[in-house]
Design an enzyme around this catalytic site. Structure first.
Site, mmCIF file in Angstrom:
data_model
loop_
_atom_site.group_PDB
_atom_site.id
_atom_site.type_symbol
_atom_site.label_atom_id
_atom_site.label_comp_id
_atom_site.label_asym_id
_atom_site.label_seq_id
_atom_site.Cartn_x
_atom_site.Cartn_y
_atom_site.Cartn_z
ATOM 1 N N GLY A 17 4.060 64.949 48.625
ATOM 2 C CA GLY A 17 4.659 64.077 49.624
ATOM 3 C C GLY A 17 3.638 63.758 50.698
ATOM 4 N N SER A 18 4.081 63.049 51.737
ATOM 5 C CA SER A 18 3.187 62.640 52.820
ATOM 6 C C SER A 18 3.020 63.786 53.811
ATOM 7 C CB SER A 18 3.781 61.424 53.537
ATOM 8 O OG SER A 18 4.952 61.811 54.232
ATOM 9 N N SER A 21 6.183 66.073 55.623
ATOM 10 C CA SER A 21 7.306 65.955 54.694
ATOM 11 C C SER A 21 7.894 67.314 54.326
ATOM 12 C CB SER A 21 6.850 65.222 53.425
ATOM 13 O OG SER A 21 5.829 65.954 52.778
ATOM 14 N N GLY A 22 7.286 68.393 54.791
ATOM 15 C CA GLY A 22 7.848 69.710 54.507
ATOM 16 C C GLY A 22 7.351 70.335 53.215
ATOM 17 N N THR A 24 4.720 72.358 52.715
ATOM 18 C CA THR A 24 4.370 73.767 52.869
ATOM 19 C C THR A 24 5.623 74.615 53.111
ATOM 20 O OG1 THR A 24 2.206 73.138 53.737
ATOM 21 C CG2 THR A 24 2.932 75.373 54.163
ATOM 22 N N ASP A 89 -2.099 75.673 48.288
ATOM 23 C CA ASP A 89 -1.677 74.718 49.303
ATOM 24 C C ASP A 89 -2.821 73.747 49.602
ATOM 25 O OD1 ASP A 89 0.187 73.626 51.024
ATOM 26 O OD2 ASP A 89 -0.388 74.867 52.731
ATOM 27 N N GLU A 90 -2.499 72.570 50.105
ATOM 28 C CA GLU A 90 -3.488 71.518 50.404
ATOM 29 C C GLU A 90 -4.338 71.237 49.167
ATOM 30 O OE1 GLU A 90 -3.288 69.833 53.062
ATOM 31 O OE2 GLU A 90 -2.383 71.109 54.604
ATOM 32 N N ALA A 91 -3.708 71.141 48.028
ATOM 33 C CA ALA A 91 -4.415 71.026 46.748
ATOM 34 C C ALA A 91 -5.209 69.738 46.634
ATOM 35 C CB ALA A 91 -3.411 71.124 45.602
ATOM 36 N N CYS A 178 7.606 54.581 56.158
ATOM 37 C CA CYS A 178 8.181 54.126 54.898
ATOM 38 C C CYS A 178 7.352 52.951 54.366
ATOM 39 C CB CYS A 178 9.640 53.703 55.094
ATOM 40 S SG CYS A 178 9.811 52.153 56.003
#
Ligand code: ZN
Length: 197
Positions: A17-18, A21-22, A24, A89-91, A178
């Site tokens: 997601g951006s 966006s939650g 993590t 995380d932060e892949a 958006c």
């Protein structure tokens, strides 16, 4: 879908997601459940992402879990040998070989959970994320809220004029938009810089 099965069956889950966006938060939610199930969890992130701390996965709402910064995806293979669950995380900041590393881990019975930005600030697929989504068993796309209109947002619009691909930062540098508002904003910018318009 994301049950903590005790069966030793490897798989890849992608959370994308951006910004804001939650991603993590969702990663941490799954890892906490895995720990409740007494599973061994290892968390990695690229060393480039040092926004808050050196050794923790920190989400924007300050829930955090200790993690290991690594210089390359290959390092994950060396450090993940006893894990039931490997989280990354932060892949988006890893090289393409992260895909091979995740496949190897999953093929060896490990549950791999990968969280990252699916698009860069220009709306292009980011790093190894599209390839990871292709080989994953499960994909969860989470959304931020568009700061202009309140709809679900999928773009990380950069407020500065920098064109560097990696520009770490928070709300002073990025805003979630958006599709409609993102297009309005980028067209506005183009028209401003078109000579004669
Ligand atoms: Zn909007």
């Amino acid at each position: 879908m994301f049950l903590e099965t005790q069966k030793k069956s490897g798989r890849i889950e992608v959370i994308c997601g951006s910004m804001f966006s939650g991603k993590t938060e969702e990663l941490i939610r799954r890892l906490k459940r895995a720990r409740f199930a007494n599973q061994r969890v290892e968390i990695f992130k690229p060393r480039v992402d040092s926004r808050y701390s050196g050794d923790e996965v920190v989400s924007h709402d300050q829930h955090s879990i200790p993690s290991t910064p690594v210089d390359s995806a290959e390092s994950i293979l060396l450090m993940a040998n006893n894990a039931d669950v490997v989280a990354i995380d932060e892949a988006q900041f890893f090289e393409q070989n992260l895909v091979r590393v995740c496949q190897l881990l999953a093929n060896n019975g490990i549950r791999v959970i990968v969280a990252g930005l699916d698009m860069d600030f220009q709306g292009n697929p980011f790093g190894p994320m599209p390839h990871l989504m292709a080989v994953a068993e499960h994909i969860t796309k989470v959304h931020a809220i568009c700061v202009r209109c309140g709809d679900p947002a999928q773009y990380s619009h950069r407020l500065s004029d920098s064109t560097r691909l990696v520009e770490l930062g928070e709300k002073d540098i990025y805003e979630p938009l958006c599709r409609h508002c993102y297009n309005l904003t980028t067209h506005e910018r183009k028209s401003i810089y078109t000579p004669g318009s």
